[in-house]
Design an enzyme around this catalytic site. Structure first.
Site, PDB file in Angstrom:
ATOM      1  CD  GLU A  75      35.949  11.047   2.814  1.00 25.34           C
ATOM      2  OE1 GLU A  75      36.039  11.892   3.743  1.00 25.34           O
ATOM      3  OE2 GLU A  75      36.658  11.097   1.790  1.00 25.34           O
ATOM      4  NE  ARG A 132      42.147  17.835   4.301  1.00 22.91           N
ATOM      5  CZ  ARG A 132      41.801  16.589   4.050  1.00 22.91           C
ATOM      6  NH1 ARG A 132      40.551  16.217   4.180  1.00 22.91           N
ATOM      7  NH2 ARG A 132      42.693  15.693   3.673  1.00 22.91           N
ATOM      8  CD  GLU A 170      32.599  13.626   9.404  1.00 21.97           C
ATOM      9  OE1 GLU A 170      33.813  13.849   9.246  1.00 21.97           O
ATOM     10  OE2 GLU A 170      31.744  14.533   9.510  1.00 21.97           O
ATOM     11  CG  ASP A 207      -1.786   1.219   1.337  1.00 18.31           C
ATOM     12  OD1 ASP A 207      -1.805   2.000   0.370  1.00 18.31           O
ATOM     13  OD2 ASP A 207      -2.453   1.387   2.374  1.00 18.31           O
ATOM     14  NE  ARG A 226      36.102  19.666   2.620  1.00 19.39           N
ATOM     15  CZ  ARG A 226      36.710  18.801   3.431  1.00 19.39           C
ATOM     16  NH1 ARG A 226      37.172  17.654   2.932  1.00 19.39           N
ATOM     17  NH2 ARG A 226      36.865  19.055   4.706  1.00 19.39           N
ATOM     18  CD  GLU A 255      35.361   9.947   7.798  1.00 17.73           C
ATOM     19  OE1 GLU A 255      36.066   9.617   6.822  1.00 17.73           O
ATOM     20  OE2 GLU A 255      35.326  11.103   8.252  1.00 17.73           O
ATOM     21  CG  HIS A 313      33.655  15.094   3.319  1.00 12.62           C
ATOM     22  ND1 HIS A 313      34.845  15.160   4.003  1.00 12.62           N
ATOM     23  CD2 HIS A 313      32.892  16.112   3.805  1.00 12.62           C
ATOM     24  CE1 HIS A 313      34.819  16.165   4.850  1.00 12.62           C
ATOM     25  NE2 HIS A 313      33.633  16.755   4.762  1.00 12.62           N
ATOM     26  CD  GLU A 353      36.107  12.931  11.424  1.00 12.83           C
ATOM     27  OE1 GLU A 353      36.505  13.986  11.974  1.00 12.83           O
ATOM     28  OE2 GLU A 353      36.496  12.578  10.299  1.00 12.83           O
ATOM     29  CD  GLU A 400      36.745  15.231   0.256  1.00 11.02           C
ATOM     30  OE1 GLU A 400      36.801  14.312   1.075  1.00 11.02           O
ATOM     31  OE2 GLU A 400      37.505  16.232   0.293  1.00 11.02           O
TER      32      GLU A 400
END
Length: 443
Positions: free
Chosen positions: A131, A315, A133, A53, A334, A195, A244, A188, A332
């Protein structure tokens, strides 16, 4: 369905003593749904004959058109290793179909498959390495989650400081038994934060694995007397949890992002893909960061990206280019967080990148400075925009982006926005503890 694959799944279920199978899929918000069947019904399920359903699932059909069919993907058959082997439980990820045999437009997995088919028409397959976390919190005497952690550990710390290590080890072993290739697991930056990274794979398999990963992590945490949460920012003043997302496009067995003749090793395809992501970044945020709480993480000072820029060296921007080249060349992204629906998040990222490739969207020059330390005037001068500051702002951006709306399809877009506007409105009208503390005695 290929008869050989079907027979293989049936044989494997018998051989491993499977008694129950969880037919799994997500609603549009990414919440995992299960329909449990006995092994005797497995053949019928593999033939796509099981109905459910749809009107009771968030964002699915209306009451008057509620009959839907589940079609399991036999390649996703895996046994949960935490049950006794006698009467084991397995899972199959499913696509949702209409009664007339057509793919249901409101099914997130079908949405990702549709965008992947568009990439295939251009000669590309998409690989993704996430990745994820998460936090591990203690529970109270009644089993309800608290915000207390077992540890005061930091990045890459080990026991005895990291008291979640036993739970994390059990998670890794369970995932490995289910066919995940775990590349890294560590504590982390924030207390109670962990992570676990698994090896990249094709986008559909990766999205299936993210869904299963979250289910396994929460189940194992519970067995260790802990609560695992993928909420982006559960605690004020410390880092939030991100997801990430490493992305690359392949042409056959060759990485289309790699060009050994380019100074930085990045092909035109890679640059255009980056250009597409940056062009659509503000609209993407509604899907990759889909909760009110997501925007408490996306603030300067806590390692989460806020500014729409790219770099191979630092970063602070939205997009980082890891140093490895050759087959490992990738970008990557982020800003995504683990509260997103992975099927929809990967679909819109791919759609943005493909738009960049189709229209040869050149990204601005890479920004190798720490953007957090720039003044607003310096960022303006370099043309560096910010991600949306709230869910409301992100939804407004999504409304005006035809490429991202088109990737979602009108059905999912309409229902997603309806749910999220309701979420924003509920949040907006609440009186929060901070307001009481700030204003009650002042005025």
């Amino acid at each position: 369905m290929d008869e050989a694959i079907k027979k293989e799944v049936l044989a494997k279920a018998r051989e491993l003593g499977v008694k129950f199978i969880r037919l799994q899929f997500t609603d549009i918000l990414g919440v995992l749904k299960n329909m449990a069947i006995t092994v005797e019904q497995l053949e019928k399920a593999l033939d796509g004959e099981l109905m459910f359903d749809g009107s009771s699932i968030h964002g699915f059909t209306r009451i008057e058109e509620s009959d839907m069919y589940l079609r399991p993907d036999p390649r996703t058959f895996a046994v949960f290793p935490w049950r006794p082997r006698d009467g084991a439980v397995a899972r199959l990820m499913c696509d949702v179909y209409n009664p007339d045999g057509t793919p249901y437009a409101g099914c997130p997995r079908n949405t990702l498959k549709r965008v992947l088919a568009q990439a295939a028409e251009m000669g590309f397959t998409m690989n993704v390495g996430p990745e994820l976390e998460f936090f591990l919190f203690q529970v109270d005497s009644e089993g309800r989650p608290t915000l207390r952690t077992h540890d005061k550990a930091g990045y890459f710390d080990l026991s005895p400081v990291d008291l979640g290590e036993n739970a994390r080890r059990a998670m890794v072993l369970t995932l490995e038994e289910m066919g995940f290739e775990i590349e890294a697991s560590h504590h982390e930056v924030a207390p109670g934060q962990h992570e676990i990274d698994f090896k990249y794979s094709d986008a559909l398999d990766c999205a299936d694995k993210i869904v299963t990963f979250k289910f396994v992590v929460r189940t194992i945490a519970q067995r260790h007397g802990l609560h695992a949460t993928f909420m982006p920012k559960p605690v004020f003043g410390i880092n939030g949890s991100g997801m990430h997302t490493n992305q690359s496009l392949f042409r056959g067995n060759e990485n289309a992002f790699y060009d050994p003749s380019a100074p930085d090793g990045l092909s035109d395809i890679a640059r255009y893909y980056i250009g597409g992501l940056m062009k659509h970044a503000r609209a993407l945020a509604a899907i990759t960061n889909p909760t009110v709480n997501s925007y408490k993480r996306l603030v300067p000072g806590y390692e989460a990206p806020v500014y729409i820029a790219w770099s191979g060296r630092n970063r602070s921007p939205l997009i980082r280019i890891p140093a490895k080249r050759g087959m490992s060349t990738r970008i990557e992204l982020r800003n995504p967080d683990p509260s997103c629906n992975p099927y929809l998040a990967l679909a819109v990222c791919l759609a943005a990148g493909l738009d960049g490739i189709r229209n040869r969207i050149e990204p601005p020059p890479p920004c190798d400075r720490n953007i957090y330390e720039m003044t607003a005037a310096e960022r303006r001068e370099l043309g560096i925009e910010s991600l949306p500051a709230s869910l409301e702002e992100a939804l407004q951006e999504l409304a005006g982006d035809e490429v991202i709306r088109g990737a979602l399809g009108e059905d999912i877009y309409t229902k997603f926005v309806e749910a999220k506007q309701k979420e924003w409105e509920n949040y907006r009208v609440q009186v929060h503890p901070w307001e009481i503390e700030e204003y009650l005695t002042k005025f």
